[in-house]
Design a protein around this motif. Structure first.
Motif, PDB file in Angstrom:
ATOM      1  N   MET A 108      15.003  47.431  15.345  1.00  0.00           N
ATOM      2  CA  MET A 108      14.283  46.827  14.224  1.00  0.00           C
ATOM      3  C   MET A 108      12.856  47.363  14.209  1.00  0.00           C
ATOM      4  O   MET A 108      11.901  46.698  14.586  1.00  0.00           O
ATOM      5  CB  MET A 108      14.324  45.308  14.346  1.00  0.00           C
ATOM      6  CG  MET A 108      15.747  44.755  14.359  1.00  0.00           C
ATOM      7  SD  MET A 108      15.874  43.006  14.840  1.00  0.00           S
ATOM      8  CE  MET A 108      15.148  42.195  13.412  1.00  0.00           C
ATOM      9  N   SER A 120      20.712  43.293  11.206  1.00  0.00           N
ATOM     10  CA  SER A 120      20.059  43.333  12.515  1.00  0.00           C
ATOM     11  C   SER A 120      20.034  41.978  13.204  1.00  0.00           C
ATOM     12  O   SER A 120      20.460  41.850  14.364  1.00  0.00           O
ATOM     13  CB  SER A 120      18.632  43.876  12.377  1.00  0.00           C
ATOM     14  OG  SER A 120      17.862  43.102  11.467  1.00  0.00           O
ATOM     15  N   ALA A 121      19.558  40.948  12.522  1.00  0.00           N
ATOM     16  CA  ALA A 121      19.331  39.657  13.176  1.00  0.00           C
ATOM     17  C   ALA A 121      20.624  38.943  13.567  1.00  0.00           C
ATOM     18  O   ALA A 121      20.590  38.012  14.378  1.00  0.00           O
ATOM     19  CB  ALA A 121      18.489  38.748  12.289  1.00  0.00           C
ATOM     20  N   ARG A 126      18.800  42.503  19.664  1.00  0.00           N
ATOM     21  CA  ARG A 126      17.906  42.768  18.537  1.00  0.00           C
ATOM     22  C   ARG A 126      16.546  43.200  19.072  1.00  0.00           C
ATOM     23  O   ARG A 126      15.807  42.397  19.630  1.00  0.00           O
ATOM     24  CB  ARG A 126      17.817  41.510  17.680  1.00  0.00           C
ATOM     25  CG  ARG A 126      19.204  41.032  17.235  1.00  0.00           C
ATOM     26  CD  ARG A 126      19.230  39.594  16.784  1.00  0.00           C
ATOM     27  NE  ARG A 126      18.706  38.667  17.784  1.00  0.00           N
ATOM     28  CZ  ARG A 126      18.472  37.377  17.534  1.00  0.00           C
ATOM     29  NH1 ARG A 126      18.728  36.870  16.344  1.00  0.00           N
ATOM     30  NH2 ARG A 126      17.994  36.605  18.470  1.00  0.00           N
ATOM     31  N   VAL A 128      12.864  44.822  18.577  1.00  0.00           N
ATOM     32  CA  VAL A 128      11.774  45.087  17.644  1.00  0.00           C
ATOM     33  C   VAL A 128      10.756  46.014  18.286  1.00  0.00           C
ATOM     34  O   VAL A 128      10.726  46.187  19.507  1.00  0.00           O
ATOM     35  CB  VAL A 128      11.094  43.773  17.193  1.00  0.00           C
ATOM     36  CG1 VAL A 128      12.046  42.947  16.344  1.00  0.00           C
ATOM     37  CG2 VAL A 128      10.615  42.959  18.394  1.00  0.00           C
ATOM     38  N   ALA A 173       6.330  41.666  15.569  1.00  0.00           N
ATOM     39  CA  ALA A 173       7.281  41.576  16.676  1.00  0.00           C
ATOM     40  C   ALA A 173       7.257  40.216  17.367  1.00  0.00           C
ATOM     41  O   ALA A 173       8.307  39.590  17.575  1.00  0.00           O
ATOM     42  CB  ALA A 173       7.006  42.691  17.681  1.00  0.00           C
ATOM     43  N   ILE A 177      10.329  37.310  17.414  1.00  0.00           N
ATOM     44  CA  ILE A 177      10.949  36.783  18.632  1.00  0.00           C
ATOM     45  C   ILE A 177      10.781  35.272  18.684  1.00  0.00           C
ATOM     46  O   ILE A 177      11.711  34.534  19.014  1.00  0.00           O
ATOM     47  CB  ILE A 177      10.357  37.473  19.870  1.00  0.00           C
ATOM     48  CG1 ILE A 177      10.739  38.960  19.878  1.00  0.00           C
ATOM     49  CG2 ILE A 177      10.835  36.800  21.154  1.00  0.00           C
ATOM     50  CD1 ILE A 177      10.017  39.782  20.931  1.00  0.00           C
ATOM     51  N   ALA A 182      14.802  37.985  16.697  1.00  0.00           N
ATOM     52  CA  ALA A 182      14.820  39.171  17.544  1.00  0.00           C
ATOM     53  C   ALA A 182      14.758  38.719  18.995  1.00  0.00           C
ATOM     54  O   ALA A 182      14.463  37.555  19.281  1.00  0.00           O
ATOM     55  CB  ALA A 182      13.653  40.098  17.209  1.00  0.00           C
ATOM     56  N   ASP A 183      15.035  39.656  19.897  1.00  0.00           N
ATOM     57  CA  ASP A 183      15.134  39.306  21.317  1.00  0.00           C
ATOM     58  C   ASP A 183      14.021  39.886  22.175  1.00  0.00           C
ATOM     59  O   ASP A 183      13.393  39.169  22.952  1.00  0.00           O
ATOM     60  CB  ASP A 183      16.489  39.767  21.862  1.00  0.00           C
ATOM     61  CG  ASP A 183      17.650  39.121  21.128  1.00  0.00           C
ATOM     62  OD1 ASP A 183      17.673  37.880  21.039  1.00  0.00           O
ATOM     63  OD2 ASP A 183      18.508  39.868  20.622  1.00  0.00           O
ATOM     64  N   CYS A 185      10.875  43.262  22.635  1.00  0.00           N
ATOM     65  CA  CYS A 185      10.061  44.309  22.017  1.00  0.00           C
ATOM     66  C   CYS A 185      10.087  45.549  22.906  1.00  0.00           C
ATOM     67  O   CYS A 185       9.872  45.455  24.122  1.00  0.00           O
ATOM     68  CB  CYS A 185       8.623  43.835  21.838  1.00  0.00           C
ATOM     69  SG  CYS A 185       7.540  45.023  21.013  1.00  0.00           S
TER      70      CYS A 185
END
Length: 355
Positions: A108, A120-121, A126, A128, A173, A177, A182-183, A185
């Motif tokens: 991402m 993506s999500a 995921r 970023v 980012a 999260i 997202a998970d 970076c």
């Protein structure tokens, strides 16, 4: 204009790689790309030599700026059914991604909006970068956050998802999260090395092993700018009507609250009310599939909404950024007008068999 395919499918060791390849259009998804991507996902899922799938975007600007909303606008005006067919296939793919039987990794990077969030999500891993610009900006074009956002956003902490869905705020980012979209970076400069490491995995590698590889490249994204505003967001966005939310924001003295009200005034009043109801119903829903079917019914009804055509005109076609919403005031949007967006569709994309 490049003569290359708009979707590139490749193998890199045990990694199936899908690259969106429309950089001139910020990798926006069209129906052909969705069909090709779904086909690639099916093939990789059935291939015992593939451990995981990686999805990324070509160019330097972003993974994906969304769906081909210009086509949907044109299709809706023509009444040819192409726009709704696109949504049906896209939404089915969103569910497939969420239920994918192998690790699904999304890079991402850069712009990730609308349909880009959908590809993506919902994935299992995921990732970023520091360049992320993520948003669900649909209320600004007379639409509502779709692609399963009515399932994802209500599961963000507190009322953060309500805030993001109504305002369309662009986040980076750390906030992505924080919001659970997202998970980890990973610096953009490290993405090629991460892909190389993932490609060396055994075909039998599971999600935990993929997570271990990703974790070795992860960095601290820094503080999440929205975290300090969470108490205010939770207070103000707890209401079940847009009027209550605006009233609560107007009762705050914080500059952030004032900016938020100004942003809401720029959005379609009708879209705001549809969105809030979608999010509240999504919070009560047990499955993504239920939310997707509800969103599809709402999308079909959106094609009869003047604000959608005006919003796309102002944002995408004429680009004057000056839509005229009708009604122009939140209080003039009646409950009767909103109800029709929640009437079940007679032919939902998932249906009971898929739940």
């Amino acid at each position: 204009m490049s003569n290359e395919p708009q979707l590139l499918v490749d193998r890199d060791g045990a990694l199936g790689v899908i690259s969106l390849n429309r950089p001139e259009a910020l990798n926006s998804l069209n129906r052909a790309m969705v069909g090709a991507m779904q086909g690639a996902l099916d093939r990789f899922e059935a291939d015992p030599a593939i451990a995981a799938v990686l999805v990324k975007g070509a160019g330097e600007r972003g993974l994906c700026a969304g769906g081909d909303i210009r086509m949907v606008h044109k299709s809706g005006r023509a009444g040819d059914g192409q726009g709704l067919a696109f949504w049906r296939e896209e939404y089915r793919m969103n569910v497939h991604i969420a239920r994918y039987s192998k690790p699904y990794i999304a890079f991402m990077d850069g712009i990730v909006m609308g349909g880009g969030v959908g590809i993506s999500a919902h994935g299992s891993h995921r990732i970023v970068t520091e360049r992320l610009k993520l948003a669900m900006p649909e209320t600004g074009i007379g639409f509502f956050p779709d692609v399963g956002a009515s399932f994802l956003l209500p599961r963000s902490p507190g009322e953060l998802g309500t805030y993001l869905g109504l305002t369309g705020e662009i986040i980076g980012a750390a906030d992505a999260i924080l919001a659970g979209l997202a998970d980890v970076c990973v610096p953009v400069a490290q993405l090629p090395a991460l892909q190389d490491a993932l490609a060396t995995l055994s075909p039998a590698a599971d999600a935990e092993l993929v997570g271990d590889v990703v974790a070795a490249f992860a960095t601290d994204p820094g503080p999440a700018p929205l975290e300090s505003h969470l108490p205010l967001i939770d207070r103000c966005f707890a209401g079940d009507t847009v009027e209550e939310i605006v009233e609560a924001l107007n009762g705050e003295t914080d500059v952030f609250a004032g900016r938020t009200v100004e942003r809401l005034w720029q959005r379609s009043p009708t879209a705001l009310k549809i969105t809030l109801r979608m999010l509240r119903l999504g919070r009560q829903s047990q499955t993504l599939e239920e939310c997707i079917d509800r969103e599809f019914a709402g999308s079909a009804a959106i094609l009869t909404l003047d604000d959608f055509y005006e919003g796309v005109r102002a944002a995408v076609i004429d680009k004057d950024r000056n839509p005229t919403w009708r009604p122009g005031r939140i209080e003039d949007v009646t409950a009767a007008e909103i109800i029709r967006f929640f009437k079940p569709h007679p032919d939902p994309p998932i249906g009971a068999a898929g739940r």
